[in-house]
Design a protein around this motif. Sequence first.
Motif, PDB file in Angstrom:
ATOM      1  N   ILE A 102      42.284  40.167  30.480  1.00  0.00           N
ATOM      2  CA  ILE A 102      42.665  40.714  29.181  1.00  0.00           C
ATOM      3  C   ILE A 102      43.002  42.183  29.402  1.00  0.00           C
ATOM      4  O   ILE A 102      42.249  42.900  30.077  1.00  0.00           O
ATOM      5  CB  ILE A 102      41.522  40.599  28.152  1.00  0.00           C
ATOM      6  CG1 ILE A 102      41.072  39.139  27.988  1.00  0.00           C
ATOM      7  CG2 ILE A 102      41.936  41.199  26.815  1.00  0.00           C
ATOM      8  CD1 ILE A 102      42.034  38.254  27.262  1.00  0.00           C
ATOM      9  N   ASP A 104      44.185  46.068  27.796  1.00  0.00           N
ATOM     10  CA  ASP A 104      44.020  46.904  26.604  1.00  0.00           C
ATOM     11  C   ASP A 104      45.386  47.390  26.120  1.00  0.00           C
ATOM     12  O   ASP A 104      45.689  48.585  26.126  1.00  0.00           O
ATOM     13  CB  ASP A 104      43.107  48.086  26.933  1.00  0.00           C
ATOM     14  CG  ASP A 104      42.677  48.839  25.678  1.00  0.00           C
ATOM     15  OD1 ASP A 104      42.863  48.294  24.575  1.00  0.00           O
ATOM     16  OD2 ASP A 104      42.157  49.962  25.812  1.00  0.00           O
ATOM     17  N   SER A 106      48.858  45.758  23.451  1.00  0.00           N
ATOM     18  CA  SER A 106      49.450  44.659  22.689  1.00  0.00           C
ATOM     19  C   SER A 106      50.915  44.562  23.077  1.00  0.00           C
ATOM     20  O   SER A 106      51.751  45.340  22.623  1.00  0.00           O
ATOM     21  CB  SER A 106      49.302  44.915  21.183  1.00  0.00           C
ATOM     22  OG  SER A 106      49.846  43.837  20.442  1.00  0.00           O
ATOM     23  N   THR A 123      52.244  37.565  29.125  1.00  0.00           N
ATOM     24  CA  THR A 123      51.163  38.049  28.267  1.00  0.00           C
ATOM     25  C   THR A 123      51.242  37.394  26.895  1.00  0.00           C
ATOM     26  O   THR A 123      52.322  37.058  26.405  1.00  0.00           O
ATOM     27  CB  THR A 123      51.223  39.574  28.095  1.00  0.00           C
ATOM     28  OG1 THR A 123      52.465  39.926  27.475  1.00  0.00           O
ATOM     29  CG2 THR A 123      51.101  40.283  29.439  1.00  0.00           C
ATOM     30  N   VAL A 129      45.000  43.440  21.800  1.00  0.00           N
ATOM     31  CA  VAL A 129      44.867  43.264  23.248  1.00  0.00           C
ATOM     32  C   VAL A 129      45.793  42.126  23.665  1.00  0.00           C
ATOM     33  O   VAL A 129      46.374  41.448  22.818  1.00  0.00           O
ATOM     34  CB  VAL A 129      43.412  42.947  23.655  1.00  0.00           C
ATOM     35  CG1 VAL A 129      42.483  44.092  23.291  1.00  0.00           C
ATOM     36  CG2 VAL A 129      42.935  41.643  23.018  1.00  0.00           C
ATOM     37  N   SER A 130      45.926  41.920  24.968  1.00  0.00           N
ATOM     38  CA  SER A 130      46.802  40.850  25.446  1.00  0.00           C
ATOM     39  C   SER A 130      46.138  40.095  26.583  1.00  0.00           C
ATOM     40  O   SER A 130      45.485  40.700  27.449  1.00  0.00           O
ATOM     41  CB  SER A 130      48.141  41.419  25.927  1.00  0.00           C
ATOM     42  OG  SER A 130      48.813  42.087  24.880  1.00  0.00           O
ATOM     43  N   ARG A 203      36.234  44.784  23.394  1.00  0.00           N
ATOM     44  CA  ARG A 203      36.534  46.220  23.336  1.00  0.00           C
ATOM     45  C   ARG A 203      35.381  47.044  23.922  1.00  0.00           C
ATOM     46  O   ARG A 203      35.614  48.048  24.606  1.00  0.00           O
ATOM     47  CB  ARG A 203      36.820  46.637  21.895  1.00  0.00           C
ATOM     48  CG  ARG A 203      38.130  46.067  21.358  1.00  0.00           C
ATOM     49  CD  ARG A 203      38.622  46.847  20.146  1.00  0.00           C
ATOM     50  NE  ARG A 203      39.899  46.351  19.667  1.00  0.00           N
ATOM     51  CZ  ARG A 203      41.076  46.619  20.217  1.00  0.00           C
ATOM     52  NH1 ARG A 203      41.125  47.380  21.308  1.00  0.00           N
ATOM     53  NH2 ARG A 203      42.194  46.138  19.711  1.00  0.00           N
ATOM     54  N   MET A 206      35.639  46.801  27.679  1.00  0.00           N
ATOM     55  CA  MET A 206      36.769  47.586  28.180  1.00  0.00           C
ATOM     56  C   MET A 206      36.458  49.080  28.153  1.00  0.00           C
ATOM     57  O   MET A 206      36.827  49.818  29.075  1.00  0.00           O
ATOM     58  CB  MET A 206      38.020  47.283  27.359  1.00  0.00           C
ATOM     59  CG  MET A 206      38.657  45.949  27.687  1.00  0.00           C
ATOM     60  SD  MET A 206      40.261  45.768  26.902  1.00  0.00           S
ATOM     61  CE  MET A 206      40.884  44.314  27.749  1.00  0.00           C
ATOM     62  N   GLN A 210      36.378  51.384  31.566  1.00  0.00           N
ATOM     63  CA  GLN A 210      37.595  52.198  31.620  1.00  0.00           C
ATOM     64  C   GLN A 210      37.470  53.295  32.676  1.00  0.00           C
ATOM     65  O   GLN A 210      36.488  54.039  32.723  1.00  0.00           O
ATOM     66  CB  GLN A 210      37.868  52.829  30.253  1.00  0.00           C
ATOM     67  CG  GLN A 210      39.182  53.595  30.190  1.00  0.00           C
ATOM     68  CD  GLN A 210      39.471  54.104  28.786  1.00  0.00           C
ATOM     69  OE1 GLN A 210      38.607  54.063  27.910  1.00  0.00           O
ATOM     70  NE2 GLN A 210      40.685  54.573  28.559  1.00  0.00           N
TER      71      GLN A 210
END
Length: 344
Positions: A102, A104, A106, A123, A129-130, A203, A206, A210
């Motif tokens: 996944i 971060d 779109s 994707t 998100v994608s 999220r 992520m 990060q």
Amino acid sequence: MRESDLRDAIAEMVRAEVKAIGDELAPVISEVVRAELMPALRAAIREAILRELSTYSGDADFREVSQGSVFSEPEKIKNVTAEAVAPETVPSNENGLYLYCIVDASVSTSLGHMGIDGCEVYTIPHEGVSAVVHSCPLEPYRSDDEETVKRWVKSHQEVVELAAERFGTVMPFGFDTIIMPKEFCTAEEVLKKWISDELDEIRAKMERIQGKKEYGIQIFYDPLVFTKRVEDESDDVRIIKEEMASKPPGIAYMYRQRLEAAVRRRMDELIGAYFKDFYERIQSNADDIKVEKVRKSDGDMVMMMNLSVLASDEKALGQALDGIAAEPGISVQFTGPWQPYSFV
């Protein structure tokens, strides 16, 4: 003196001598029992308990859980084989989705035919998100050919790395994670529903990973070097050696058992102290650590610790490991950076 009285006197002398030897060897026997018998007894008890738990038929579900690996399965989406899908609820022409990660971002785009076996990777954006996927049959990737599996895993890694280059932070999934259609939902609909249900957790993960990468750290020690250090520096080992030198062969054998037990005990203490010290040095340069199961090494060195480490400063982590590797009798293996498979 009658012969019977003589025999009784000799027997009494023998009993007294045996008792004296027993009293003298009591510490040795106690040491051997603690070092040899008790660990084996505890292990036997643990095995018996596990056997009982494995046959337990109540509501609890007891499983042996292995330590994570670089390609650990995700927590919420598990691989599902085609046999697990009821044929009456899934159309025969329906495909699944092989999930790489996944990202971060779109975005709806194709990454080209770079997936496993040349599949087109693309994707699917949803909720900001994608998912990076390719369309696949409703069956897992399985092969008896080791080279084929290695090629698949390498392709998986390459897709995840490309996604990280293109889109930034990625939440990687383990090799062979397949999203299956369910009842009257397509695989894409199942995937989007999962993203919606788990969006807060996605999220949060992520955000936690990060700017960080995963590293593998294995630390080994030379048992000969450590044994010599124990023998040179341990007072109780030295005392046992001195006592053993003045004993007759029969009793000296018991002292050798005591000596070996003392050396093992001091070795365990020394290795434990090193483990604590090394772990703290690594921890001070890491964002997160997972202690993995130690493995048997090929050479004379013995693995002391096996860690998966999440870190943002590779240089600082490397410097800490250089200091550890400089210790006598210690070697370090440092691999990575990887995408943080073990921390999602």
